[in-house]
Scaffold this active site. Structure first.
Site, PDB file in Angstrom:
ATOM      1  N   ASP A   7       0.852  -1.180   0.000  1.00 59.47           N
ATOM      2  CA  ASP A   7       0.000   0.000   0.000  1.00 59.47           C
ATOM      3  C   ASP A   7       0.898   1.244   0.000  1.00 59.47           C
ATOM      4  O   ASP A   7       2.098   1.160   0.293  1.00 59.47           O
ATOM      5  CB  ASP A   7      -0.885  -0.053   1.248  1.00 59.47           C
ATOM      6  CG  ASP A   7      -1.861   1.102   1.337  1.00 59.47           C
ATOM      7  OD1 ASP A   7      -2.279   1.615   0.289  1.00 59.47           O
ATOM      8  OD2 ASP A   7      -2.203   1.489   2.466  1.00 59.47           O
ATOM      9  N   GLU A   9      -0.293   4.961   1.134  1.00 53.66           N
ATOM     10  CA  GLU A   9      -0.534   5.876   2.254  1.00 53.66           C
ATOM     11  C   GLU A   9      -0.461   5.126   3.587  1.00 53.66           C
ATOM     12  O   GLU A   9      -1.070   4.083   3.769  1.00 53.66           O
ATOM     13  CB  GLU A   9      -1.894   6.550   2.102  1.00 53.66           C
ATOM     14  CG  GLU A   9      -1.954   7.461   0.881  1.00 53.66           C
ATOM     15  CD  GLU A   9      -3.322   8.065   0.675  1.00 53.66           C
ATOM     16  OE1 GLU A   9      -3.652   9.032   1.385  1.00 53.66           O
ATOM     17  OE2 GLU A   9      -4.074   7.559  -0.180  1.00 53.66           O
ATOM     18  N   GLU A  15      -0.977   9.981   5.008  1.00 55.82           N
ATOM     19  CA  GLU A  15      -2.337   9.899   4.481  1.00 55.82           C
ATOM     20  C   GLU A  15      -2.720  11.255   3.886  1.00 55.82           C
ATOM     21  O   GLU A  15      -2.754  12.275   4.590  1.00 55.82           O
ATOM     22  CB  GLU A  15      -3.319   9.528   5.589  1.00 55.82           C
ATOM     23  CG  GLU A  15      -3.140   8.115   6.132  1.00 55.82           C
ATOM     24  CD  GLU A  15      -3.803   7.067   5.257  1.00 55.82           C
ATOM     25  OE1 GLU A  15      -4.487   7.450   4.281  1.00 55.82           O
ATOM     26  OE2 GLU A  15      -3.649   5.869   5.565  1.00 55.82           O
ATOM     27  N   ARG A  46     -16.403  11.618   0.932  1.00 57.05           N
ATOM     28  CA  ARG A  46     -15.395  12.638   0.645  1.00 57.05           C
ATOM     29  C   ARG A  46     -15.884  13.624  -0.421  1.00 57.05           C
ATOM     30  O   ARG A  46     -15.690  14.840  -0.286  1.00 57.05           O
ATOM     31  CB  ARG A  46     -14.108  11.966   0.172  1.00 57.05           C
ATOM     32  CG  ARG A  46     -13.343  11.242   1.256  1.00 57.05           C
ATOM     33  CD  ARG A  46     -12.264  10.371   0.662  1.00 57.05           C
ATOM     34  NE  ARG A  46     -11.357   9.841   1.672  1.00 57.05           N
ATOM     35  CZ  ARG A  46     -10.468   8.885   1.435  1.00 57.05           C
ATOM     36  NH1 ARG A  46     -10.361   8.361   0.223  1.00 57.05           N
ATOM     37  NH2 ARG A  46      -9.675   8.447   2.405  1.00 57.05           N
ATOM     38  N   SER A  90      -2.353   1.050  -4.713  1.00 61.29           N
ATOM     39  CA  SER A  90      -3.043   2.042  -3.898  1.00 61.29           C
ATOM     40  C   SER A  90      -4.420   2.340  -4.465  1.00 61.29           C
ATOM     41  O   SER A  90      -4.646   2.273  -5.678  1.00 61.29           O
ATOM     42  CB  SER A  90      -2.220   3.333  -3.841  1.00 61.29           C
ATOM     43  OG  SER A  90      -2.911   4.337  -3.118  1.00 61.29           O
ATOM     44  N   ASP A  91      -5.335   2.693  -3.575  1.00 61.30           N
ATOM     45  CA  ASP A  91      -6.655   3.151  -4.000  1.00 61.30           C
ATOM     46  C   ASP A  91      -6.702   4.671  -4.139  1.00 61.30           C
ATOM     47  O   ASP A  91      -7.776   5.243  -4.297  1.00 61.30           O
ATOM     48  CB  ASP A  91      -7.733   2.687  -3.010  1.00 61.30           C
ATOM     49  CG  ASP A  91      -8.107   1.232  -3.242  1.00 61.30           C
ATOM     50  OD1 ASP A  91      -7.932   0.747  -4.375  1.00 61.30           O
ATOM     51  OD2 ASP A  91      -8.566   0.576  -2.292  1.00 61.30           O
ATOM     52  N   LYS A 142      -6.599  -3.962  -5.429  1.00 61.75           N
ATOM     53  CA  LYS A 142      -5.330  -4.493  -4.920  1.00 61.75           C
ATOM     54  C   LYS A 142      -5.292  -6.008  -5.049  1.00 61.75           C
ATOM     55  O   LYS A 142      -4.287  -6.591  -5.483  1.00 61.75           O
ATOM     56  CB  LYS A 142      -5.125  -4.062  -3.465  1.00 61.75           C
ATOM     57  CG  LYS A 142      -4.993  -2.557  -3.294  1.00 61.75           C
ATOM     58  CD  LYS A 142      -4.826  -2.175  -1.833  1.00 61.75           C
ATOM     59  CE  LYS A 142      -4.792  -0.664  -1.666  1.00 61.75           C
ATOM     60  NZ  LYS A 142      -4.591  -0.261  -0.260  1.00 61.75           N
ATOM     61  N   ASP A 161      -1.936  -1.528   5.776  1.00 61.82           N
ATOM     62  CA  ASP A 161      -2.315  -1.085   7.115  1.00 61.82           C
ATOM     63  C   ASP A 161      -3.816  -0.933   7.307  1.00 61.82           C
ATOM     64  O   ASP A 161      -4.267  -0.643   8.414  1.00 61.82           O
ATOM     65  CB  ASP A 161      -1.633   0.250   7.449  1.00 61.82           C
ATOM     66  CG  ASP A 161      -2.122   1.397   6.557  1.00 61.82           C
ATOM     67  OD1 ASP A 161      -2.679   1.121   5.473  1.00 61.82           O
ATOM     68  OD2 ASP A 161      -1.933   2.563   6.943  1.00 61.82           O
ATOM     69  N   ASN A 164      -8.829  -2.340   3.441  1.00 65.58           N
ATOM     70  CA  ASN A 164      -8.792  -2.715   2.030  1.00 65.58           C
ATOM     71  C   ASN A 164      -7.471  -3.351   1.608  1.00 65.58           C
ATOM     72  O   ASN A 164      -7.279  -3.636   0.429  1.00 65.58           O
ATOM     73  CB  ASN A 164      -9.116  -1.502   1.134  1.00 65.58           C
ATOM     74  CG  ASN A 164      -8.074  -0.410   1.214  1.00 65.58           C
ATOM     75  OD1 ASN A 164      -7.289  -0.342   2.160  1.00 65.58           O
ATOM     76  ND2 ASN A 164      -8.069   0.463   0.222  1.00 65.58           N
TER      77      ASN A 164
END
Length: 208
Positions: A7, A9, A15, A46, A90-91, A142, A161, A164
């Site tokens: 991952d 972030e 982040e 968001r 990464s997303d 992922k 972490d 997801n």
């Protein structure tokens, strides 16, 4: 042959949304995939916040331009890439991640894309209109990337972490939680939980 899938972030960069929350003074933006397992729910949340406060892509990118990789992250990646293939899964979005990838020496990155309203949309120009995932396969982007790499003959080592990240970690030959939350660690006691790059490097070297 091994390839490390990690991952971004929280692993090698701060982040982005938490940094944006601090710079804008809007604490609601601190919600991340550590808190919300459903990515679609999180992104709608968001986007609603951005629309409510009138923030678009430029404001987010202005914050990202001030950010640096986590201390020790570039050195960790440089050493890891000297003896093992590495891909960051990464997303986040290309429009967010590339300035940070430059500071990390441009490691391979697979992420998503956002879309923005153009000038024909008047006052909404530059606002985020949506996002495009690399794939809509069950388990997320992922996991689909890990499975694709495995289909080419690689054994994967996954590091993450957040909620997801769990699917790709469990689908891999080996996997680690890194600087994760107490909740995620407690719910996954069988997964090694590490806190420093030194521990992580030693664990990877013991495998490859």
């Amino acid at each position: 042959m091994y390839i490390v899938c990690m991952d971004m972030e929280g692993i090698v960069t701060p982040e982005i949304w938490i940094e944006f929350a601090e710079k804008t003074g809007i604490p609601e933006f601190t919600r991340t995939t550590r808190d919300e397992p459903d990515y679609d729910v999180l992104m709608k949340y968001r986007m609603d916040l951005l629309d409510k406060h009138g923030y678009g892509l430029k404001e987010i990118q202005d914050v990202i331009a001030t950010m640096e990789p986590l201390p020790g992250a570039k050195e960790f990646l440089d050493e890891l890439r000297s003896f093992c293939q590495v891909v960051i899964l990464s997303d986040t979005f290309t429009q967010f991640a590339m300035p940070l990838m430059e500071k990390l020496g441009y490691p391979t990155l697979m992420c998503n894309e956002i879309t923005v309203f153009d000038e024909s949309c008047g006052e909404k120009e530059g606002m985020i209109s949506g996002y495009k995932l690399r794939t809509n396969e069950e388990g997320g982007t992922k996991l689909s990337a890990v499975r694709a790499l495995q289909s080419t003959g690689y054994d994967t080592i996954a590091i993450g972490d957040s909620f997801n990240d769990l699917a790709m970690i469990r689908a891999s030959k080996s996997g680690f939680l890194f600087r994760s939350t107490e909740e995620i660690i407690a719910a996954n006691p069988d997964l090694p939980a590490l806190e420093t790059y030194e521990e992580l490097m030693a664990a990877i070297k013991a495998i490859v």
